[in-house]
Design an enzyme around this catalytic site. Sequence first.
Site, PDB file in Angstrom:
ATOM      1  N   SER A   1     -22.659   4.530  30.334  1.00  0.00           N
ATOM      2  CA  SER A   1     -24.094   4.745  30.516  1.00  0.00           C
ATOM      3  C   SER A   1     -24.800   4.740  29.156  1.00  0.00           C
ATOM      4  O   SER A   1     -24.763   3.747  28.453  1.00  0.00           O
ATOM      5  CB  SER A   1     -24.345   6.031  31.297  1.00  0.00           C
ATOM      6  OG  SER A   1     -25.675   6.110  31.759  1.00  0.00           O
TER       7      SER A   1
ATOM      8  N   ASP B   1     -25.467   0.511  41.634  1.00  0.00           N
ATOM      9  CA  ASP B   1     -26.030   1.225  40.486  1.00  0.00           C
ATOM     10  C   ASP B   1     -27.391   0.647  40.129  1.00  0.00           C
ATOM     11  O   ASP B   1     -27.580  -0.574  40.137  1.00  0.00           O
ATOM     12  CB  ASP B   1     -25.066   1.103  39.292  1.00  0.00           C
ATOM     13  CG  ASP B   1     -25.549   1.838  38.052  1.00  0.00           C
ATOM     14  OD1 ASP B   1     -26.383   2.749  38.189  1.00  0.00           O
ATOM     15  OD2 ASP B   1     -25.075   1.487  36.960  1.00  0.00           O
TER      16      ASP B   1
ATOM     17  N   HIS C   1     -23.618   4.973  40.149  1.00  0.00           N
ATOM     18  CA  HIS C   1     -23.530   5.281  38.729  1.00  0.00           C
ATOM     19  C   HIS C   1     -22.502   6.382  38.471  1.00  0.00           C
ATOM     20  O   HIS C   1     -22.408   7.357  39.206  1.00  0.00           O
ATOM     21  CB  HIS C   1     -24.899   5.730  38.206  1.00  0.00           C
ATOM     22  CG  HIS C   1     -24.999   5.698  36.722  1.00  0.00           C
ATOM     23  ND1 HIS C   1     -25.020   4.525  35.994  1.00  0.00           N
ATOM     24  CD2 HIS C   1     -25.070   6.702  35.802  1.00  0.00           C
ATOM     25  CE1 HIS C   1     -25.107   4.805  34.706  1.00  0.00           C
ATOM     26  NE2 HIS C   1     -25.118   6.116  34.569  1.00  0.00           N
TER      27      HIS C   1
END
Length: 312
Positions: free
Chosen positions: A156, A257, A287
């Site tokens: 991320s 995601d 995610h």
Amino acid sequence: MEALEDVRGVLKVFRDGSIFRLDVSHLFIQANEQTEQGGVATKDVILNQNLGLWVRIYLPSVAPDVRLPVMLYFHGGGFCLASPGTTDFHNFSAKLAATAGVMIVSVNYRLAPEHRLPAAYEDCFSALQWLNSGSESETWVRSYADPEKVYLLGDSAGGNIVHQVILRCGKKAKEWIKGAILLQPFFGGEERKRSEVDCVAEAFLSVQLSDAYWRLSLPSDCHADRDHPYCNPLGPRSPDLREVEFPPLLVALGGKDVLRDRGLEYCEELKKMGKEVDVVLFEEEEHAFYALKLHSDSAQQLTQHISRFLHS
């Protein structure tokens, strides 16, 4: 007082500039504390006391004469949350170290909004410099690390950091880094992508939450919109990536995601430039599945992809 930004009650920024952070120390695992992943030793090493820059090293059980690949890991959290000791990231690191046979060095970098970008980039680049040239005094690194096999790993926001650290390496990127792994890298832009439009507000990372993280972490100047080079690597103000010497990349994305389409576009553009990019898409995953669902089939498959990438 009304909060201008409220990140799920964990982080609030008020009109007068004051900041509230929820005490989440109960979610922090100390080094050497017992975890679900046996056979992995951990310890913390301070790199810069003034900056609060430290790393947590994960050492799997290994014969004394074995040299391990080293993975410098940058955790996620929208540049605003978490640390190497946060339960999900700690357990992810320990499990990956054990199953992939790799030493992991997880970086505690400065967080926004107290320390806006590029603070996190600078801290993580400093950690790479330490690993490549200043870590000889650290016993585990000196005894067990293979200096010819240094990799970057980021999930991320950490995936975004991987990209920026590579840019900062310049001509030394392939000299210092054997490869880099980006898990659902956190990129953005002013123009919405389909995965952003379709994302539901209840998702673990929604487009609304993503926007909030960018407002809190980008430099506080008049040009810090979502097309800022820190946010959009392919944006109109971003550097030309054709001249960047990327090491081989492994990029893992989730089909459900919010960041899916930006990740796919990033990979396709790098491939067009002749960069070596291996893309793995987990169609049914959202995610941070690799940390939130540590023992899922997808997480196990991702570990296998990472292991092959490291040992190929």
